[in-house]
Design a protein around this motif. Structure first.
Motif, short mmCIF file in Angstrom:
data_model
loop_
_atom_site.label_atom_id
_atom_site.label_comp_id
_atom_site.label_asym_id
_atom_site.label_seq_id
_atom_site.Cartn_x
_atom_site.Cartn_y
_atom_site.Cartn_z
N GLY A 110 2.91 11.89 -3.48
CA GLY A 110 2.20 13.08 -3.03
C GLY A 110 0.85 12.79 -2.42
N ALA A 111 0.39 11.55 -2.49
CA ALA A 111 -0.93 11.20 -1.95
C ALA A 111 -0.78 10.44 -0.64
CB ALA A 111 -1.70 10.36 -2.96
N ARG A 112 -1.48 10.94 0.38
CA ARG A 112 -1.41 10.30 1.69
C ARG A 112 -2.70 10.59 2.45
NH1 ARG A 112 3.37 9.09 5.37
NH2 ARG A 112 2.36 8.58 7.32
N ASP A 113 -3.24 9.56 3.07
CA ASP A 113 -4.41 9.71 3.92
C ASP A 113 -4.30 8.63 5.00
OD1 ASP A 113 -6.95 9.53 5.16
OD2 ASP A 113 -7.95 10.27 3.35
N ASP A 114 -3.81 9.04 6.18
CA ASP A 114 -3.57 8.08 7.25
C ASP A 114 -4.85 7.43 7.76
OD1 ASP A 114 -0.60 8.13 7.79
OD2 ASP A 114 -1.03 10.27 7.87
N ALA A 115 -5.97 8.18 7.77
CA ALA A 115 -7.24 7.61 8.22
C ALA A 115 -7.72 6.54 7.24
CB ALA A 115 -8.29 8.70 8.36
N ALA A 116 -7.58 6.80 5.95
CA ALA A 116 -7.97 5.82 4.93
C ALA A 116 -7.06 4.59 5.01
CB ALA A 116 -7.91 6.44 3.55
N ALA A 117 -5.78 4.82 5.25
CA ALA A 117 -4.83 3.70 5.39
C ALA A 117 -5.20 2.83 6.57
CB ALA A 117 -3.41 4.24 5.54
N ALA A 118 -5.53 3.45 7.71
CA ALA A 118 -5.91 2.69 8.90
C ALA A 118 -7.17 1.88 8.65
CB ALA A 118 -6.11 3.64 10.08
N LYS A 119 -8.12 2.46 7.94
CA LYS A 119 -9.37 1.77 7.62
C LYS A 119 -9.09 0.54 6.74
CE LYS A 119 -13.87 3.58 7.07
NZ LYS A 119 -14.76 4.61 6.55
N ALA A 120 -8.24 0.70 5.74
CA ALA A 120 -7.90 -0.41 4.84
C ALA A 120 -7.13 -1.49 5.61
CB ALA A 120 -7.08 0.11 3.67
N GLU A 121 -6.17 -1.08 6.42
CA GLU A 121 -5.37 -2.04 7.17
C GLU A 121 -6.22 -2.81 8.18
OE1 GLU A 121 -0.91 -0.13 6.90
OE2 GLU A 121 -2.28 0.66 8.44
N ALA A 122 -7.23 -2.16 8.75
CA ALA A 122 -8.13 -2.83 9.68
C ALA A 122 -8.91 -3.94 8.98
CB ALA A 122 -9.09 -1.83 10.32
N ALA A 123 -9.09 -3.81 7.67
CA ALA A 123 -9.78 -4.83 6.87
C ALA A 123 -8.81 -5.87 6.32
CB ALA A 123 -10.55 -4.16 5.74
N GLY A 124 -7.52 -5.76 6.67
CA GLY A 124 -6.53 -6.74 6.23
C GLY A 124 -5.87 -6.44 4.91
N ILE A 125 -5.98 -5.20 4.46
CA ILE A 125 -5.40 -4.78 3.18
C ILE A 125 -4.06 -4.10 3.43
CG2 ILE A 125 -5.73 -3.33 1.14
CD1 ILE A 125 -8.78 -3.57 1.63
N LYS A 126 -3.04 -4.48 2.66
CA LYS A 126 -1.74 -3.79 2.75
C LYS A 126 -1.88 -2.41 2.12
CE LYS A 126 1.16 -7.88 2.65
NZ LYS A 126 2.24 -8.58 1.95
N VAL A 127 -1.11 -1.46 2.65
CA VAL A 127 -1.19 -0.08 2.16
C VAL A 127 0.21 0.45 1.91
CG1 VAL A 127 -1.87 2.29 2.75
CG2 VAL A 127 -3.34 0.38 3.40
N VAL A 128 0.34 1.19 0.79
CA VAL A 128 1.55 1.94 0.48
C VAL A 128 1.09 3.36 0.15
CG1 VAL A 128 3.52 2.20 -1.08
CG2 VAL A 128 2.73 -0.09 -0.43
N MET A 129 1.76 4.35 0.74
CA MET A 129 1.40 5.74 0.47
C MET A 129 2.62 6.52 -0.01
SD MET A 129 -1.24 6.80 3.55
CE MET A 129 -0.20 6.47 4.97
N ASN A 130 2.34 7.52 -0.86
CA ASN A 130 3.36 8.45 -1.33
C ASN A 130 4.51 7.73 -2.05
OD1 ASN A 130 4.53 10.99 -1.76
ND2 ASN A 130 5.69 10.89 0.15
N ARG A 131 4.18 6.73 -2.83
CA ARG A 131 5.17 6.00 -3.63
C ARG A 131 4.56 5.71 -5.00
NH1 ARG A 131 9.45 3.32 -0.64
NH2 ARG A 131 9.73 4.66 1.15
N CYS A 132 5.40 5.47 -5.97
CA CYS A 132 4.94 5.11 -7.31
C CYS A 132 5.37 3.68 -7.61
CB CYS A 132 5.53 6.06 -8.35
SG CYS A 132 5.12 5.60 -10.04
N PRO A 133 4.44 2.79 -7.98
CA PRO A 133 4.84 1.42 -8.27
C PRO A 133 5.78 1.32 -9.46
CG PRO A 133 2.52 1.74 -8.82
CD PRO A 133 3.00 2.99 -8.12
N LYS A 134 5.67 2.24 -10.41
CA LYS A 134 6.58 2.26 -11.56
C LYS A 134 8.01 2.52 -11.09
CE LYS A 134 7.59 5.01 -15.70
NZ LYS A 134 8.93 5.43 -15.33
N ILE A 135 8.18 3.51 -10.25
CA ILE A 135 9.51 3.85 -9.75
C ILE A 135 10.05 2.73 -8.86
CG2 ILE A 135 10.78 5.43 -8.22
CD1 ILE A 135 8.88 7.66 -9.27
#
Length: 194
Positions: A110-135
């Motif tokens: 349920g959590a998604r922020d495309d601008a935040a994802a782009a900012k993180a990816e520009a810094a070389g960080i992998k991003v996952v949105m709207n998923r649960c690591p437990k599941i």
């Protein structure tokens, strides 16, 4: 990156590659989804760090709460954001100020922020949105199929519980197994009534 659909190898690589996870928005209340996800991941051998300024002074599964990412004081591999979408950008901005950047920023269901994802990816960080690591862990390690989900087999028999040290298909070892007090009580009550 297409954040609407993730390749299983991308998710598997993240879950196999991280060791420490800071969960922002973790809750000590054992009825909250963040509690279940925190406990599950801790039992799978991840070094879990609860981050929630409202619970500083408390612990979650013997792990003391910290108020912010900057208070952790050591490098972390992944930040799991258990907050709604409006709170994601400030967490990502704080993560980008850490002395050592995390490898992954994961946003819960349920959590998604495309601008935040782009900012993180520009810094070389992998991003996952709207998923649960437990599941995702349960799905990719086949633990979910142990419970009869997506196994194409329906049964009223209780599935075998993973035991401590059992090798899981994600190449990790189960630390605490998959038993829960509720399922153990139900099984005990059933055996006593027969």
């Amino acid at each position: 990156m297409n954040h609407d659909n993730y390749d299983d190898n991308y998710i598997r690589g993240i879950l196999n590659g991280v060791r420490s996870i800071a969960m922002v928005g973790a809750s000590p209340a054992n009825v909250r989804p963040s509690y279940f996800a925190f406990k599950y991941l801790a039992q799978r051998g991840y070094d879990m760090i609860p981050v929630n300024p409202g619970h500083v002074g408390k612990s979650l599964l013997d792990k003391p709460f910290v108020a912010s990412l900057s208070e952790i004081g050591r490098p972390i591999d992944m930040i799991d954001i258990f907050r709604n979408s409006s709170h994601i950008m400030p967490v990502v901005e704080e993560a980008l100020k850490l002395p050592t950047l995390p490898k992954v920023i994961w946003m819960q269901l349920g959590a998604r922020d495309d601008a935040a994802a782009a900012k993180a990816e520009a810094a070389g960080i992998k991003v996952v949105m709207n998923r649960c690591p437990k599941i995702e862990y349960g799905r990719l390690s086949s633990e979910i199929s142990w419970m009869g989900v997506n196994s194409r087999t329906l049964s009223s028999k209780r599935a075998p519980v993973p035991v401590q040290g059992m090798r899981l298909s994600l190449n990790r070892t189960s630390v605490g197994g998959g038993a829960t007090a509720a399922s153990d009580r139900a099984a005990k009550n059933k055996s006593e009534s027969t």
